[in-house]
Design an enzyme around this catalytic site. Structure first.
Site, PDB file in Angstrom:
ATOM      1  N   LYS A  22       0.833  -1.214   0.000  1.00  0.00           N
ATOM      2  CA  LYS A  22       0.000   0.000   0.000  1.00  0.00           C
ATOM      3  C   LYS A  22       0.864   1.259   0.000  1.00  0.00           C
ATOM      4  O   LYS A  22       0.635   2.195  -0.761  1.00  0.00           O
ATOM      5  CB  LYS A  22      -0.904  -0.008   1.247  1.00  0.00           C
ATOM      6  CG  LYS A  22      -1.498   1.342   1.583  1.00  0.00           C
ATOM      7  CD  LYS A  22      -2.301   1.332   2.863  1.00  0.00           C
ATOM      8  CE  LYS A  22      -1.536   1.563   4.127  1.00  0.00           C
ATOM      9  NZ  LYS A  22      -1.266   2.956   4.499  1.00  0.00           N
ATOM     10  N   ASN A  23       1.894   1.274   0.860  1.00  0.00           N
ATOM     11  CA  ASN A  23       2.669   2.510   1.015  1.00  0.00           C
ATOM     12  C   ASN A  23       3.654   2.751  -0.125  1.00  0.00           C
ATOM     13  O   ASN A  23       4.310   3.790  -0.168  1.00  0.00           O
ATOM     14  CB  ASN A  23       3.379   2.532   2.377  1.00  0.00           C
ATOM     15  CG  ASN A  23       2.365   2.721   3.502  1.00  0.00           C
ATOM     16  OD1 ASN A  23       1.204   3.040   3.244  1.00  0.00           O
ATOM     17  ND2 ASN A  23       2.790   2.520   4.739  1.00  0.00           N
ATOM     18  N   ARG A 121       0.682  14.827  12.918  1.00  0.00           N
ATOM     19  CA  ARG A 121       1.462  14.455  11.722  1.00  0.00           C
ATOM     20  C   ARG A 121       1.657  15.690  10.854  1.00  0.00           C
ATOM     21  O   ARG A 121       0.991  15.875   9.839  1.00  0.00           O
ATOM     22  CB  ARG A 121       0.759  13.321  10.971  1.00  0.00           C
ATOM     23  CG  ARG A 121       0.707  12.059  11.813  1.00  0.00           C
ATOM     24  CD  ARG A 121       0.070  10.913  11.111  1.00  0.00           C
ATOM     25  NE  ARG A 121       0.909  10.351  10.072  1.00  0.00           N
ATOM     26  CZ  ARG A 121       0.525   9.344   9.294  1.00  0.00           C
ATOM     27  NH1 ARG A 121      -0.667   8.810   9.444  1.00  0.00           N
ATOM     28  NH2 ARG A 121       1.322   8.873   8.364  1.00  0.00           N
ATOM     29  N   ARG A 400      -8.417  -0.350   4.971  1.00  0.00           N
ATOM     30  CA  ARG A 400      -7.520   0.628   4.348  1.00  0.00           C
ATOM     31  C   ARG A 400      -6.195  -0.019   3.955  1.00  0.00           C
ATOM     32  O   ARG A 400      -5.516   0.488   3.067  1.00  0.00           O
ATOM     33  CB  ARG A 400      -7.226   1.777   5.325  1.00  0.00           C
ATOM     34  CG  ARG A 400      -8.423   2.652   5.603  1.00  0.00           C
ATOM     35  CD  ARG A 400      -8.008   3.835   6.426  1.00  0.00           C
ATOM     36  NE  ARG A 400      -6.789   4.398   5.858  1.00  0.00           N
ATOM     37  CZ  ARG A 400      -5.872   5.042   6.572  1.00  0.00           C
ATOM     38  NH1 ARG A 400      -6.036   5.236   7.850  1.00  0.00           N
ATOM     39  NH2 ARG A 400      -4.793   5.515   5.983  1.00  0.00           N
TER      40      ARG A 400
END
Ligand code: EPU
Length: 421
Positions: A22-23, A121, A400
């Site tokens: 995913k990342n 963040r 997700r």
């Protein structure tokens, strides 16, 4: 809304195939904005975040389509460089369209992502990088307005912070710099495998990049990039989550589609914990027959222990005899799973950025609430070993980042199903 119901008490056995990362997929999809040509990204997991990125790219004027595990993107002329709050607020990785938009159109307006359940963040390092490339940055009405006077130009940028390096800031600045005039050096760059994957993708598009995987990345700007077909790396966090699940359940699992060099620190910790691991070609065989031993862990940037595995490691230590300490150095507030694990009978005490874990004999199934993606994974694997039934609510967090998680766990012998709330 949906929930996941798990009957505890099984040993995982068999084989599981890890999906694409995913990342890696998210920034690489954003990088496709850098060319007018079509890009085809293969091995992309069918996840909520991937579909959110597709929506975002479409709202920017690109054509984007998910088809049989691939994403096809064409960002032709006339892009609309505004990323709206509605989408950015649902997925923080949306911020990685800033760099490509700025490089391609000279302008970007992207909603500030704001807070997140795993802690503050900020995106100051992203903005510092764009400024060093000559962009003017303004923040008004909750949006970052970035503008390149004429063209972006190369520069020397130090991207370090007290926590180490930032993954998406490194990627974002790299994406802006590939079309800038002249040479850019990123010092204290993040060295995560996903940054390396993005650099490889950009190079295949015609970018001139070197040094990825180290803390100094050099980029020589080029005028234009072209379309490519590219396969992303396997998801190391998904693989490591299965490693934890196999270890917890005293299982015997062959984890396929892995790159062993991404797992050294986790393998080392698991070996110390009494788990047997052998490397095979693109696979890892994880087994446990003996007693678990407690180990201490501190999360750090790559190649250190990943923060994205902290919650799952805590689930493992929760049932390991003895006391272990897990210290979170990337997101000191990323402990929402502690109280939920404690509802299942674990004995975990928080002391600032550290969790002190007194291993218990067994966990007890309970209704629990998922708070973020990795916390949800920790609760699911805790449910596999808990007495009786565990219900994990708010599983949209899990969706997700974990493709077909119930299907994969069921194939390994877990008793797990999804139901409507
Ligand atoms: N930070 C700053 N300023 C910035 C950027 C980051 O202070 O401008 C700080 C953060 O507050 C944090 C640290 O830097 O303390 C590291 O954050 P980083 O920027 O590296 O995180 P990220 O790039 O936003 C990616 C992953 C996260 C993963 C982190 C750390 C994606 C889409 N997300 O986020 O993944 O936890 O790196 O490895 O790649 C997840 O998948 O569950 C997830 C949260």
């Amino acid at each position: 809304m949906e929930k996941i119901i798990i009957q505890g008490g099984c040993r995982l056995r068999g084989e599981v195939n890890v999906s694409g990362a995913k990342n890696s997929a998210l920034p690489i999809m954003a990088a496709s904005l850098l060319t007018e040509d079509e890009t085809v990204i293969e091995g992309v997991p069918d996840l909520r975040d991937v579909h959110t990125m597709i929506k975002l790219l479409r709202s920017l004027g690109a054509k984007a389509l998910y088809q049989d595990g691939s994403v096809l993107i064409r960002a032709g002329k006339g892009l609309n460089p505004v990323a709206p709050y509605k989408l950015v607020s649902t997925m923080r990785a949306s911020v990685c369209v800033l760099g490509p938009l700025l490089a391609r159109t000279g302008r970007a307006e992207v909603s500030l992502p704001g807070g997140c359940v795993i802690g503050p963040r900020p995106i100051d390092l992203h903005l510092k990088g764009f400024k060093a490339l000559g962009a003017e940055i303004d923040t008004v009405h909750g949006y970052v307005h970035a503008k390149a006077k004429k063209n972006l130009r190369g520069g020397n940028i130090y991207l370090g912070g007290s926590f180490g390096s930032s993954v998406l800031a490194t990627g974002n600045v790299m994406m802006a710099a590939v079309l800038a005039q002249g040479r850019t050096t990123i010092e204290s760059a993040a060295s995560e495998p996903e940054v390396v994957d993005l650099a490889r993708f950009l190079r295949k598009m015609g970018a001139k990049i070197s040094g990825e995987g180290s803390h100094r990345i050099e980029i020589e700007g080029v005028k234009k990039l072209h379309g490519v077909k590219y396969r992303i790396i396997p998801d190391r966090i998904e693989a490591q989550t299965f490693m934890m699940a196999a270890a917890m359940t005293g299982g015997d699992v062959m984890i396929r589609n892995v790159e062993a060099q991404h797992h050294h620190v986790v393998m080392d910790k698991l070996l110390q914990a009494g788990v047997r691991i052998s490397e095979k070609k693109n696979a890892m065989h994880v087994r446990r027959t003996g007693r678990l031993k407690s180990v201490d862990v501190t999360t750090l940037p790559y190649p250190g222990f990943p923060t994205d595995l902290q919650a799952q490691m805590m689930a493992l230590m929760a049932i390991t005899p003895g006391i272990s300490v897990i210290t979170e150095k990337i997101y000191p507030d990323r402990f929402m799973h502690v109280s939920e694990l404690n509802r299942m009978g674990s004995k975990i005490f928080l002391e600032g950025p550290s969790a002190i874990i007194h291993g218990v004999k067994r966990l007890s199934g309970a209704p629990v609430m998922a708070s973020d993606l990795r916390a949800s994974a920790a609760l699911v694997i805790a449910g596999l070993v808990a007495d009786g039934e565990t219900e994990v609510h708010r599983v949209y967090h899990l969706d997700r980042g974990y493709e077909k998680i119930e299907e994969k766990l069921t194939a390994l012998g877990a008793k797990i199903q999804r139901a409507k709330e």
